[in-house]
Design a protein around this motif. Structure first.
Motif, PDB file in Angstrom:
ATOM      1  N   LYS A  49       0.830  -1.201   0.000  1.00  0.00           N
ATOM      2  CA  LYS A  49       0.000   0.000   0.000  1.00  0.00           C
ATOM      3  C   LYS A  49       0.867   1.254   0.000  1.00  0.00           C
ATOM      4  O   LYS A  49       0.602   2.203  -0.733  1.00  0.00           O
ATOM      5  CB  LYS A  49      -0.945   0.023   1.194  1.00  0.00           C
ATOM      6  N   ILE A  50       1.928   1.260   0.813  1.00  0.00           N
ATOM      7  CA  ILE A  50       2.807   2.430   0.846  1.00  0.00           C
ATOM      8  C   ILE A  50       3.480   2.617  -0.509  1.00  0.00           C
ATOM      9  O   ILE A  50       3.565   3.730  -1.027  1.00  0.00           O
ATOM     10  CB  ILE A  50       3.847   2.290   1.975  1.00  0.00           C
ATOM     11  N   ARG A  51       3.938   1.532  -1.132  1.00  0.00           N
ATOM     12  CA  ARG A  51       4.566   1.644  -2.452  1.00  0.00           C
ATOM     13  C   ARG A  51       3.555   2.137  -3.494  1.00  0.00           C
ATOM     14  O   ARG A  51       3.871   2.970  -4.338  1.00  0.00           O
ATOM     15  CB  ARG A  51       5.152   0.307  -2.888  1.00  0.00           C
ATOM     16  N   MET A  52       2.333   1.644  -3.424  1.00  0.00           N
ATOM     17  CA  MET A  52       1.295   2.082  -4.363  1.00  0.00           C
ATOM     18  C   MET A  52       0.991   3.574  -4.170  1.00  0.00           C
ATOM     19  O   MET A  52       0.823   4.314  -5.142  1.00  0.00           O
ATOM     20  CB  MET A  52       0.026   1.252  -4.166  1.00  0.00           C
ATOM     21  N   ASP A  53       0.945   4.020  -2.917  1.00  0.00           N
ATOM     22  CA  ASP A  53       0.728   5.444  -2.653  1.00  0.00           C
ATOM     23  C   ASP A  53       1.875   6.283  -3.209  1.00  0.00           C
ATOM     24  O   ASP A  53       1.647   7.354  -3.788  1.00  0.00           O
ATOM     25  CB  ASP A  53       0.582   5.692  -1.149  1.00  0.00           C
ATOM     26  N   GLY A 108      -0.411   9.907   1.913  1.00  0.00           N
ATOM     27  CA  GLY A 108       1.019  10.185   1.866  1.00  0.00           C
ATOM     28  C   GLY A 108       1.820   8.980   2.318  1.00  0.00           C
ATOM     29  O   GLY A 108       1.277   7.951   2.708  1.00  0.00           O
ATOM     30  N   VAL A 109       3.142   9.117   2.283  1.00  0.00           N
ATOM     31  CA  VAL A 109       4.013   8.024   2.711  1.00  0.00           C
ATOM     32  C   VAL A 109       4.773   8.457   3.958  1.00  0.00           C
ATOM     33  O   VAL A 109       5.129   9.619   4.103  1.00  0.00           O
ATOM     34  CB  VAL A 109       4.999   7.599   1.591  1.00  0.00           C
ATOM     35  N   PRO A 110       5.031   7.516   4.877  1.00  0.00           N
ATOM     36  CA  PRO A 110       5.768   7.881   6.093  1.00  0.00           C
ATOM     37  C   PRO A 110       7.246   8.055   5.792  1.00  0.00           C
ATOM     38  O   PRO A 110       7.856   7.194   5.178  1.00  0.00           O
ATOM     39  CB  PRO A 110       5.529   6.678   7.012  1.00  0.00           C
ATOM     40  N   ASP A 111       7.821   9.199   6.179  1.00  0.00           N
ATOM     41  CA  ASP A 111       9.250   9.379   5.905  1.00  0.00           C
ATOM     42  C   ASP A 111      10.100   8.699   6.963  1.00  0.00           C
ATOM     43  O   ASP A 111      11.210   8.290   6.691  1.00  0.00           O
ATOM     44  CB  ASP A 111       9.608  10.857   5.745  1.00  0.00           C
ATOM     45  N   GLY A 112       9.599   8.540   8.165  1.00  0.00           N
ATOM     46  CA  GLY A 112      10.314   7.784   9.191  1.00  0.00           C
ATOM     47  C   GLY A 112      11.686   8.339   9.502  1.00  0.00           C
ATOM     48  O   GLY A 112      12.592   7.613   9.854  1.00  0.00           O
ATOM     49  N   GLY A 113      11.865   9.648   9.361  1.00  0.00           N
ATOM     50  CA  GLY A 113      13.158  10.247   9.678  1.00  0.00           C
ATOM     51  C   GLY A 113      14.192  10.100   8.587  1.00  0.00           C
ATOM     52  O   GLY A 113      15.379  10.216   8.839  1.00  0.00           O
ATOM     53  N   VAL A 114      13.766   9.831   7.354  1.00  0.00           N
ATOM     54  CA  VAL A 114      14.711   9.743   6.244  1.00  0.00           C
ATOM     55  C   VAL A 114      15.264  11.147   5.991  1.00  0.00           C
ATOM     56  O   VAL A 114      14.496  12.099   5.865  1.00  0.00           O
ATOM     57  CB  VAL A 114      14.014   9.197   4.971  1.00  0.00           C
ATOM     58  N   PRO A 115      16.596  11.321   5.943  1.00  0.00           N
ATOM     59  CA  PRO A 115      17.168  12.665   5.792  1.00  0.00           C
ATOM     60  C   PRO A 115      16.703  13.393   4.534  1.00  0.00           C
ATOM     61  O   PRO A 115      16.402  14.572   4.571  1.00  0.00           O
ATOM     62  CB  PRO A 115      18.676  12.413   5.746  1.00  0.00           C
TER      63      PRO A 115
END
Length: 167
Positions: A49-53, A108-115
């Motif tokens: 689902k995240i990849r599809m988003d 949207g997609v979660p960035d999870g702290g990606v720089p």
């Protein structure tokens, strides 16, 4: 010396309890295995689902760029696209799209702290490889994220797409 001959009822005493315990053990192992399969399926569906988003958001940006990136003559203005939609540009198109990407409540997609969660580059390319052809824009979109169950030490997941916007 007396010898006792056991009847079949006495010889079977307690066997039913052992059989029941073995059956319960086998049933429990099966249920635990099914729980593991279900957990893996839920995790896989969440990742898909995240990849599809992310793919939908990248496609949405490409559609906006295709419509918005034409000059008065109808040609692709790749410098306008870079300024408005490039992640290094100052245009509002990238910032609006970035807000949509970061809006988890609306796909949207979660960035999870990606720089560096989003990278959009626009470069010029010749349409047919001939200098007289009107220039096209090559758009590279990279979206990085971490799924909710990913560790910070895991490398971020990513979607990288390249498209050519032709006049």
């Amino acid at each position: 010396m007396k010898s006792y001959i056991r009847s079949s009822a006495e010889a079977q005493r307690g066997v039913l309890l052992i059989e029941a315990m073995v059956a319960i053990l086998i049933f429990t192992i099966g249920v635990i295995a099914l729980m593991g399969v279900q957990a893996a399926a839920v995790r896989s569906n969440s990742d898909a689902k995240i990849r599809m988003d992310a793919e939908f958001l990248a496609d949405q940006l490409l559609s906006e760029m295709t419509v918005d990136g034409r000059n008065a003559v109808g040609s692709i203005d790749w410098t306008l696209l870079q300024a408005k939609y490039g992640s290094t540009g100052t245009g509002g198109g990238f910032l609006q799209w970035k807000n949509r990407v970061n809006d988890l409540a609306n796909g949207g997609v979660p960035d999870g702290g990606v720089p560096t969660p989003l990278i959009v580059t626009v470069t010029q390319a010749l349409t047919g490889g001939v200098a007289s052809d009107p220039p096209a824009a090559v758009v590279d979109i990279s979206i990085f994220w971490r799924a909710p169950n990913d560790l910070l030490s895991d490398p971020p997941r990513r979607l990288v797409t390249r498209s050519v916007i032709r006049p």
